[in-house]
Design an enzyme around this catalytic site. Sequence first.
Site, short mmCIF file in Angstrom:
data_model
loop_
_atom_site.label_atom_id
_atom_site.label_comp_id
_atom_site.label_asym_id
_atom_site.label_seq_id
_atom_site.Cartn_x
_atom_site.Cartn_y
_atom_site.Cartn_z
N ARG A 292 1.11 -1.22 0.11
CA ARG A 292 -0.04 -0.03 0.06
C ARG A 292 0.92 1.34 -0.04
NH1 ARG A 292 -4.96 -1.23 3.63
NH2 ARG A 292 -3.28 -2.03 4.95
N GLU B 231 -3.26 -23.40 3.63
CA GLU B 231 -2.98 -23.78 4.82
C GLU B 231 -2.70 -22.83 5.98
OE1 GLU B 231 -1.98 -27.70 5.92
OE2 GLU B 231 -2.82 -26.41 7.50
N ILE C 31 0.45 -24.58 12.34
CA ILE C 31 -0.05 -25.90 12.63
C ILE C 31 -0.54 -26.53 11.22
CG2 ILE C 31 -1.61 -27.97 13.77
CD1 ILE C 31 -1.63 -25.63 16.01
N GLU D 23 -6.26 -9.69 14.17
CA GLU D 23 -6.52 -9.10 13.02
C GLU D 23 -6.46 -7.71 12.88
OE1 GLU D 23 -7.35 -11.43 10.41
OE2 GLU D 23 -6.33 -12.65 11.98
N LYS E 77 -12.31 -20.18 10.68
CA LYS E 77 -11.42 -21.20 10.79
C LYS E 77 -12.20 -22.67 10.88
CE LYS E 77 -7.66 -18.33 12.32
NZ LYS E 77 -6.94 -17.78 13.77
N1 HSE Z 1 -5.76 -13.25 14.47
C1 HSE Z 1 -5.59 -14.53 14.27
C2 HSE Z 1 -5.45 -15.10 15.77
C3 HSE Z 1 -4.26 -14.47 13.72
O1 HSE Z 1 -5.22 -14.35 16.74
O2 HSE Z 1 -5.22 -16.05 15.81
C4 HSE Z 1 -4.22 -15.94 12.86
O3 HSE Z 1 -5.33 -16.16 12.33
#
Ligand code: HSE
Length: 434
Positions: A45, A129, A136, A190, A205
């Site tokens: 950016r 992945e 993991i 995030e 997830k």
């Molecule tokens: N924000 C995510 C966490 C980072 O805290 O697990 C990995 O996906």
Amino acid sequence: MGPVNIGVVGLGTVGAGTVQVLQKNGVEISRRAGREIRVTHAAVRNLESRRACSLEDIELTVDAMSLVHNQDIDVVLELMGGCEHAYDIVISALRQKKHVVTANKALIATKGNEIFDEASKQGLVVAFEAAVAGGIPIIKAIRESFSGNKIENVEGILNGTCNYILSEISDRGCDYDEVLAVAQDLGYAETDPYFDVEGIDAAHKLTILASIAYGTHLNFESIHVEGISNITHADISYARELGYRVKHLGIARRQNDALDLRVHPCLLASDQILANVCGVMNAVKVNGDAVGETLFYGAGAGAGPTASAVVADLVDVVRTLTSDPFNRVPHLAFQPSELSSFAVTPIEDTVTAQYLRLTVVDKPGVLGDVTKILGDEGVSIRAISQKERHMDASAVPVVIVTHQVREGSLNRAIAEIESLAISVAPIVRIRLEE
Ligand code: HSE
């Protein structure tokens, strides 16, 4: 064969971490992949920002689409995050006949069905992945190593930020906002931490894990989601007194012909393995009918662990560059024509024990009223404790742990108790996983 040229979109924590790993371990990685892998272009950016990797030999641009259309680039790494723009980049890259590696769980969970359709149409791979549980290798394990199993359960600690916050509050009595700020500084959270603390990230997830475990289309909307923002230090301490720890779990269980899919805080007995997974670490338990119970543990966030997964995907993609597109590992583990739809159990029909914290007026008959309402709904009490009233407080906390109860019955009891004049605050509930 000649080198494979990579275009990286996004040089933030994960992007720069990936380039750094490719630079540091380049020789080893090429020995594994069979070809030299070199990052030739990166889209960012801000061209002026400092990066945690060397930019030598990398051409920078602010125009991500120019990478997608660059004929010299073989594989696009989408490490920018977000959904709309990332979707355009990934779909365009596929249409330009480029394989894609992404760490973007929101993108895969919400738009994965369309993306995999396009990839299959083009005979290309989208590897992801790094989207689940950081370093993991849980996707590869479920998708490939457990191919011989009927998967019964997948459950685990899928968000490092939530686990870090709950661990710090529990062990050090830290303040929620202070711990969240540290998690953001460390690059775990995030961009929008709402996704972490409200359970959205873990639900993204779990959506992915459930699809590859059960052979279903991705269906993010079907998951029941709760975060940790209403968990207080008091609840964590009361749970600890009763022999439990509070953890934020993602749970996918096969139940007859339906799936139980939920993300929420849970009480776990303190001697359980998942109860002892602390800090930013993630852990995923997978039960298969042949293999039995397995456990995967590791860092779920951060530059190095996420880069480790991105690079492993990249090596897989490089190995597949010469393989037959019709005989590759399917994106969602099962052949696309074999994906099925499962009914998802409504949250009201799930059965768990539950921890309740009531805030009630301290006067005769209150506990009687409460236990009568619970009893009338068939809720059996397993433990109960009333805390002493502080001098300046007008109400007292009453902590109740129930036996297994159908969620719908407990919801009715909770609503009735909350409607009584003796109840001065909403009831806090945390499900308990045995
Ligand atoms: N924000 C995510 C966490 C980072 O805290 O697990 C990995 O996906």
